[in-house]
Scaffold this active site. Sequence first.
Site, short mmCIF file in Angstrom:
data_model
loop_
_atom_site.label_atom_id
_atom_site.label_comp_id
_atom_site.label_asym_id
_atom_site.label_seq_id
_atom_site.Cartn_x
_atom_site.Cartn_y
_atom_site.Cartn_z
N CYS A 92 0.85 -1.18 0.00
CA CYS A 92 0.00 0.00 0.00
C CYS A 92 0.89 1.24 0.00
O CYS A 92 2.13 1.16 0.10
CB CYS A 92 -0.91 -0.01 1.24
SG CYS A 92 0.01 0.10 2.79
N HIS B 174 5.57 -5.25 8.38
CA HIS B 174 5.37 -6.63 8.84
C HIS B 174 5.56 -7.63 7.71
O HIS B 174 4.61 -8.27 7.24
CB HIS B 174 3.98 -6.77 9.48
CG HIS B 174 3.95 -6.34 10.91
ND1 HIS B 174 2.79 -6.03 11.59
CD2 HIS B 174 4.95 -6.18 11.82
CE1 HIS B 174 3.09 -5.71 12.83
NE2 HIS B 174 4.39 -5.78 13.00
N HIS C 274 3.96 1.77 11.44
CA HIS C 274 2.86 1.63 12.40
C HIS C 274 2.83 2.75 13.42
O HIS C 274 1.85 2.88 14.17
CB HIS C 274 2.99 0.30 13.16
CG HIS C 274 3.02 -0.89 12.26
ND1 HIS C 274 4.20 -1.52 11.89
CD2 HIS C 274 2.04 -1.57 11.65
CE1 HIS C 274 3.92 -2.54 11.09
NE2 HIS C 274 2.62 -2.59 10.94
N CYS D 72 2.95 5.89 8.70
CA CYS D 72 1.98 6.02 7.61
C CYS D 72 1.05 7.21 7.86
O CYS D 72 0.56 7.39 8.99
CB CYS D 72 1.16 4.73 7.51
SG CYS D 72 -0.26 4.85 6.40
N HIS E 97 -1.18 -4.79 18.99
CA HIS E 97 -0.63 -4.34 17.71
C HIS E 97 0.13 -3.03 17.91
O HIS E 97 -0.33 -2.14 18.63
CB HIS E 97 -1.74 -4.15 16.68
CG HIS E 97 -1.26 -4.03 15.27
ND1 HIS E 97 -0.73 -2.86 14.77
CD2 HIS E 97 -1.21 -4.93 14.26
CE1 HIS E 97 -0.38 -3.05 13.51
NE2 HIS E 97 -0.66 -4.30 13.18
N GLU F 58 0.50 -0.45 16.11
CA GLU F 58 -0.25 0.76 15.73
C GLU F 58 -1.16 1.20 16.87
O GLU F 58 -1.23 2.40 17.19
CB GLU F 58 -1.08 0.50 14.47
CG GLU F 58 -1.92 1.71 14.08
CD GLU F 58 -2.91 1.42 12.96
OE1 GLU F 58 -4.01 1.99 12.99
OE2 GLU F 58 -2.57 0.62 12.05
N THR G 232 -6.17 1.05 11.49
CA THR G 232 -6.33 1.35 10.06
C THR G 232 -6.47 0.13 9.18
O THR G 232 -6.96 0.24 8.05
CB THR G 232 -5.13 2.19 9.56
OG1 THR G 232 -3.92 1.44 9.74
CG2 THR G 232 -5.04 3.51 10.29
N SER H 218 1.82 -10.23 10.01
CA SER H 218 1.04 -9.15 9.39
C SER H 218 -0.44 -9.32 9.70
O SER H 218 -1.09 -10.24 9.21
CB SER H 218 1.25 -9.15 7.87
OG SER H 218 0.28 -8.34 7.22
N SER I 247 1.88 -5.42 3.19
CA SER I 247 3.32 -5.38 3.43
C SER I 247 4.08 -6.41 2.59
O SER I 247 5.27 -6.64 2.83
CB SER I 247 3.62 -5.65 4.92
OG SER I 247 3.05 -4.65 5.73
#
Length: 292
Positions: free
Chosen positions: A12, A42, A75, A97, A125, A127, A164, A220, A264
């Site tokens: 992405c 990841h 993240h 990101c 996680h 993030e 996200t 991931s 990823s």
Amino acid sequence: MRVRIAERAGFCYGVRRALSIVERAVNEHRGERIYTLGPIIHNPQAVQMLKERMGVEPISSLDEAEGGVLIIRSHGVPPALIERARAKGLKVIDATCPFVKRAQNKARQLAEEGYQVVIFGEKEHPEVIGILGHLPDGRAYVVETPEEIDGLPPMRRVGVIFQTTQEMRSFGDMLMKLLLKSEELKIHNTICHAIRDQQAAARRLAEEADVMLVVGGRNSGNTRRLVQICRDAGAKSYHIETADEIDPSWLKGAELVGVAAGASTPDFIIEGVLERLKSMGAEVEGRLKRSP
């Protein structure tokens, strides 16, 4: 046997951006040690390639860094960690990101407006841990299942954000439960649009395919979510990291094999899977298209 790749698969924007930042840092800081706190993305193969070709060292703690440059992974991290890194004398480059940054900012904004923040995502996680660090008091409810909402106390004003890489479909019932727990519910849809497109493309393909191969790191979260989406759509679905993991018995009798890949997953790994399938006599339809 035909093979079709999902319309959106692989890197992405946020991941491509992070890797570009790493490459630029390597060129601009030659002779200095360059670290990432945790894997920059990841995907174990991509992280290993960065280490071998560029000397970029993933570390699990700031204590492992002895001078040089620290790149903040895609993240994101809590702001306090960045302050500690700078106090330690490290040059900090932020590769978070932009969609994750938006989630961080929305969470902080909700807290400042007096809302009890609820994050729909995975508690462990990175993030989510980073988002928690952006809240003024560092506190929020992180929920993964409807049962966890049942255990929350009644609340007056609730503000919701999403990790996200989550799937919006998963949260309809949870939002209704949360509405019954609160007097006012404010929702910010912080799910990345590229992830939404990738999930939708994988689902469409899985509805047609006999077998789905979902390619990406086992660490991931968004790849694991794609596997579940494909299984829910009715296809036999297998999570693989590389082409070497493909078991020919999985494909026996299959007329259409679909290939999806996490955000990823590098192009070279996806292409390797397609080449392996070709060597097994498959006809590959179309070609890999990058996610926006």
